[in-house]
Design an enzyme around this catalytic site. Structure first.
Site, PDB file in Angstrom:
ATOM      1  CG  ASP A  42      -2.376 -17.799  53.175  1.00 19.26           C
ATOM      2  OD1 ASP A  42      -3.500 -17.386  53.525  1.00 19.26           O
ATOM      3  OD2 ASP A  42      -1.330 -17.140  53.366  1.00 19.26           O
TER       4      ASP A  42
ATOM      5  CG  ASP B  53      -6.832 -16.192  53.295  1.00 18.71           C
ATOM      6  OD1 ASP B  53      -6.789 -17.151  52.498  1.00 18.71           O
ATOM      7  OD2 ASP B  53      -5.824 -15.750  53.868  1.00 18.71           O
TER       8      ASP B  53
ATOM      9  CG  ASP C  25      -3.275 -14.828  50.700  1.00 19.72           C
ATOM     10  OD1 ASP C  25      -4.190 -14.973  51.529  1.00 19.72           O
ATOM     11  OD2 ASP C  25      -2.074 -14.876  51.010  1.00 19.72           O
TER      12      ASP C  25
ATOM     13  CB  SER D 225      -3.225 -12.092  54.003  1.00 22.52           C
ATOM     14  OG  SER D 225      -3.600 -13.347  54.505  1.00 22.52           O
TER      15      SER D 225
END
Length: 462
Positions: A254, A250, A252, A106
């Site tokens: 999300d 970010d 990833d 993340s």
């Protein structure tokens, strides 16, 4: 030690001693434990697991280890390759798989990586399932299947375009309204998978895209967490390029943050607020965010005739509360939007499409839209305590002191005052109390935090 084992998966820095860092040994051990956990709920079934990853530099190595271990445990693999967290979640449902593993740390820096673990609905594992994975990882008695029972790779294809199509098909996404505004947008994807999917989505919406850090090299151009202090580059670029807005995600994808046309932050807390406002203007229902998120969501929800609910911190807890209450939209104040019409997961693509529809239909500029929402300011502090101090007892004392106020103790203690609030939570790994406050001005938020730091210190004598 930089190996963190939790119910949501395993994460750590790459390399170093096994058991202390995220090494090949640890990757194999936890992947095998995950397969065993899923298999316990599906006895006798040939499992299929989806695997996706972000663009960080250790991703290809971890991906190969994960896929090989899954096959060595007898599970078949659907590989979606370079893919967002929400895209991998959607792929689990699309392929009818039994679970999924997302290889991403993340917002952590480049030296980190992690295994995020999904169930057969494409949602993060429950508390019980996560604990079972941790228990199985500590058990060395597992017998691997023989050659004839090994798994194989069933599919190796990208899911990114299908994810974009699913977002564009949502009834509340008005692509024509967005196209008519012909937004000029700067995108900062911190050199990860967002550099592929966010510009792709925007171009399908008729936007002119200025790419900043969009090559998915995994060499993050700055601290990858989309916080104001890390977004000076996109702020400057929005002004320099005379753009209508900026979008930062970010690694990833999300979490989602916006920059206004004058280079100021829209503020990530208000990503969810604005999206929820738009959804509630067309759909009756309630909203959910965690206890540490802005009161602005409650204000907007009640203004639209809905009911707001708070959950404990963590996406799993937000999703559980959304299902319990039937909320039509929810998420977290870190820029995570959850829209159940598509799936129960934080999804920056959904957030972008709904937000741009809202902005396009409003006819406003970013700064004008932001001014329509209640103005709150936050302060985030922490106080370190000695290991001998009973943190639960300290928080209980504070709860009793403020019993005349509106108090929520589902996750630490949150005290709601007329124009402000304070949320105090203990760390699960160290003797620290985190103190989050929100008020009408930054000075008031800071003063409230200092006040409670003082009260905590007085109670525990430190």
């Amino acid at each position: 030690m930089t190996l963190i084992k939790s119910i949501s998966g395993i994460r750590g820095t790459i390399g170093g001693p096994a058991g202390d860092n995220l090494t090949p040994v640890d990757i194999v051990r936890f992947t095998a434990a995950y397969v065993r956990c899923i298999a316990e709920t599906r006895p006798g079934k040939k499992l299929t697991i989806v695997v996706g990853r972000d663009a960080r530099i250790s991703g290809p190595m971890v991906e190969r280890l994960v896929e090989g271990t899954l096959m060595g445990c007898g599970a078949d693999v659907v590989s979606v390759g370079l893919c967002t967290t929400p895209g991998t979640e959607l792929a689990v449902a699309h392929y009818g798989a039994d679970g999924g593993i997302i290889i991403t740390a993340s917002h952590n820096p480049r030296q980190w990586n992690a295994l995020k673990l999904l169930d057969g609905r494409g949602e993060f594992l429950s508390d019980a399932a996560g604990k079972r994975v941790l228990a199985l990882a500590a058990d060395d008695s597992f017998a691997f299947p023989a050659a004839g029972a090994l798994g194989r790779v069933l599919v190796r294809e990208s899911y990114n375009e299908r994810h974009i199509e699913q977002v564009l098909a949502l009834p509340l996404v008005d692509a024509e309204a967005v196209r008519r505004r012909r937004f000029r947008v700067v995108v900062d994807a911190v050199n990860s998978v967002g550099g592929v999917v966010i510009p792709g989505l925007l171009r399908r919406l008729g936007c002119e895209v200025v790419e900043l850090n969009c090559e998915p090299t995994g060499e993050f151009a700055h601290d990858p967490e989309p916080l104001p202090g890390n977004l000076a580059g996109i702020s400057d670029a929005v002004v320099r390029e005379r753009a209508d807005l900026g979008i930062a995600v970010d690694p990833d994808v999300d979490r989602l943050a916006f920059v206004s046309e004058d280079g100021t932050m829209f503020v990530e807390e208000y990503t969810l607020v604005a999206v929820a406002d738009y959804v509630l203007s067309h759909t009756k229902g309630g909203t959910v965010s965690n206890l540490s998120s802005s009161r602005a969501l409650r204000d907007v929800t009640e203004r639209r005739g809905g009911e707001y609910f708070a959950s404990a911190v963590g996406e799993v807890n937000v999703v559980a509360k959304m299902k319990e209450t039937g909320a039509v939209v929810g998420g977290e104040g870190n820029g995570g939007v959850i829209y159940p019409e598509l799936h129960y997961g934080r999804d920056a693509l959904v957030g972008v499409a709904l937000f741009l529809t809202h902005l396009a239909r409003s006819g406003m500029k970013m700064t004008e839209l932001r001014a329509t929402y209640p103005a709150y300011f936050a302060s985030k502090r922490k106080i370190e305590l000695t290991p001998a101090i009973d943190v639960d007892k300290v928080l209980h004392e504070l709860k009793n002191r403020y019993s005349g106020e509106r108090v929520n103790d589902i996750d630490g203690v949150k005290i709601d005052f007329a124009d402000s609030w304070v949320h105090l939570r203990k760390s699960n790994t160290e003797p620290i109390v985190r103190i989050y406050t929100e008020a009408r001005t930054q000075a008031e938020a800071d003063a409230l935090a200092c006040r409670f730091i003082g009260e905590l210190g007085a109670i525990c004598g430190c």
